[in-house]
Design an enzyme around this catalytic site. Structure first.
Site, PDB file in Angstrom:
ATOM      1  N   CYS A 105     -42.449 -17.640   8.043  1.00  0.00           N
ATOM      2  CA  CYS A 105     -41.192 -17.615   7.158  1.00  0.00           C
ATOM      3  C   CYS A 105     -41.583 -17.597   5.735  1.00  0.00           C
ATOM      4  CB  CYS A 105     -40.475 -18.730   7.727  1.00  0.00           C
ATOM      5  SG  CYS A 105     -38.708 -18.386   7.219  1.00  0.00           S
ATOM      6  N   HIS A 201     -39.965 -17.968  13.293  1.00  0.00           N
ATOM      7  CA  HIS A 201     -40.634 -19.162  13.491  1.00  0.00           C
ATOM      8  C   HIS A 201     -41.368 -19.113  14.957  1.00  0.00           C
ATOM      9  CE1 HIS A 201     -39.820 -21.523   9.794  1.00  0.00           C
ATOM     10  NE2 HIS A 201     -39.062 -20.682   9.580  1.00  0.00           N
ATOM     11  N   GLU A 203     -43.487 -20.999  15.966  1.00  0.00           N
ATOM     12  CA  GLU A 203     -43.828 -22.306  16.428  1.00  0.00           C
ATOM     13  C   GLU A 203     -42.739 -23.230  17.185  1.00  0.00           C
ATOM     14  OE1 GLU A 203     -42.996 -21.464  13.568  1.00  0.00           O
ATOM     15  OE2 GLU A 203     -41.960 -23.098  12.510  1.00  0.00           O
TER      16      GLU A 203
END
Ligand code: MN
Length: 226
Positions: A105, A201, A203
């Site tokens: 990001c 993102h 994660e």
């Protein structure tokens, strides 16, 4: 031996250094040891102990670092000159030494800005209301790209929490994924062992591709282990 992965940190509203836990757990699950890098840790020294770097998400990069002086501050969120300066230097050093880099990001924007590319500072329709683990748009992954080879797919559903984005890619970076409305969603360092920026993102997404991406960073970092 587990590779040591330095993860950059942001600031919270109290001025504390801050990092979402999911970056650390993703690295740990992929076989790496996460090391938090506050922006006061000297980039050159920090790189001396890191086998790979994860540029984490966070607030906006100041436009003046991309050569833009006239800017409406109403569109600048959670800016941190300290963090900008630190991450730009860390990225340039890691890139020149071919230390594996994953930018997430804000991290893809840092990667592009550090190498001289330009940014969009306020785009619309890429800040989803859905929860973080849910995808909200499709990206198209370029043929013959490292990401395409890694994931073995041409399209991917991703989440989206950004209003900045790459405008023109830096020398040495190639845009390798775009959204359906033409926004750059991934970039790769040309000729580097592992240098990838993603605008989403991973994660927060419990997907095969997220696992593959973090595993690839740790595997490459491990090959260059100090
Ligand atoms: Mn997006």
């Amino acid at each position: 031996m587990n590779p040591m992965i330095g993860i950059t940190t942001g600031n919270n509203s109290d001025g504390d250094y801050f990092l979402r836990r999911k970056y650390c757990t993703a690295i740990l699950r992929a076989g790496g040891i996460p090391i938090m890098l506050p922006p006061i840790s000297r980039p050159r020294s920090a790189l001396g102990i890191c086998d790979g770097i994860l540029l984490s998400g966070g607030g906006d990069i100041a436009p003046r670092l991309c050569g833009i002086e006239e800017y409406d501050p109403a569109f600048l969120f959670e800016a941190s000159p300290e963090r900008d300066e630190y991450e730009l230097e860390l990225t340039r050093l890691a890139f020149s030494r071919d230390i594996p880099i994953l930018g997430i990001c804000r991290g893809i924007q840092v990667l592009n800005a550090a190498l001289g590319g330009s940014l969009h500072f306020h785009i619309l329709n890429h800040t989803q209301k859905l929860s973080r683990e849910q995808p909200s748009h499709t990206i198209h992954i370029a043929e013959n790209s490292y990401l395409n080879e890694l994931f073995s797919v041409d399209t991917l559903e991703v989440n989206s929490f950004h209003h900045q984005a790459i405008r023109t890619s830096a020398n040495g970076l190639r845009i390798t994924a775009v959204s359906e409305d033409g926004i750059a969603e991934a970039a790769e360092g040309v000729g580097k062992r592992f240098c990838i920026g993603v605008q989403w993102h991973p994660e927060h997404m419990n997907t095969r591709e997220s696992d593959i991406l973090f595993a690839a960073l740790c595997a490459k970092a491990s090959q260059g282990k100090k």
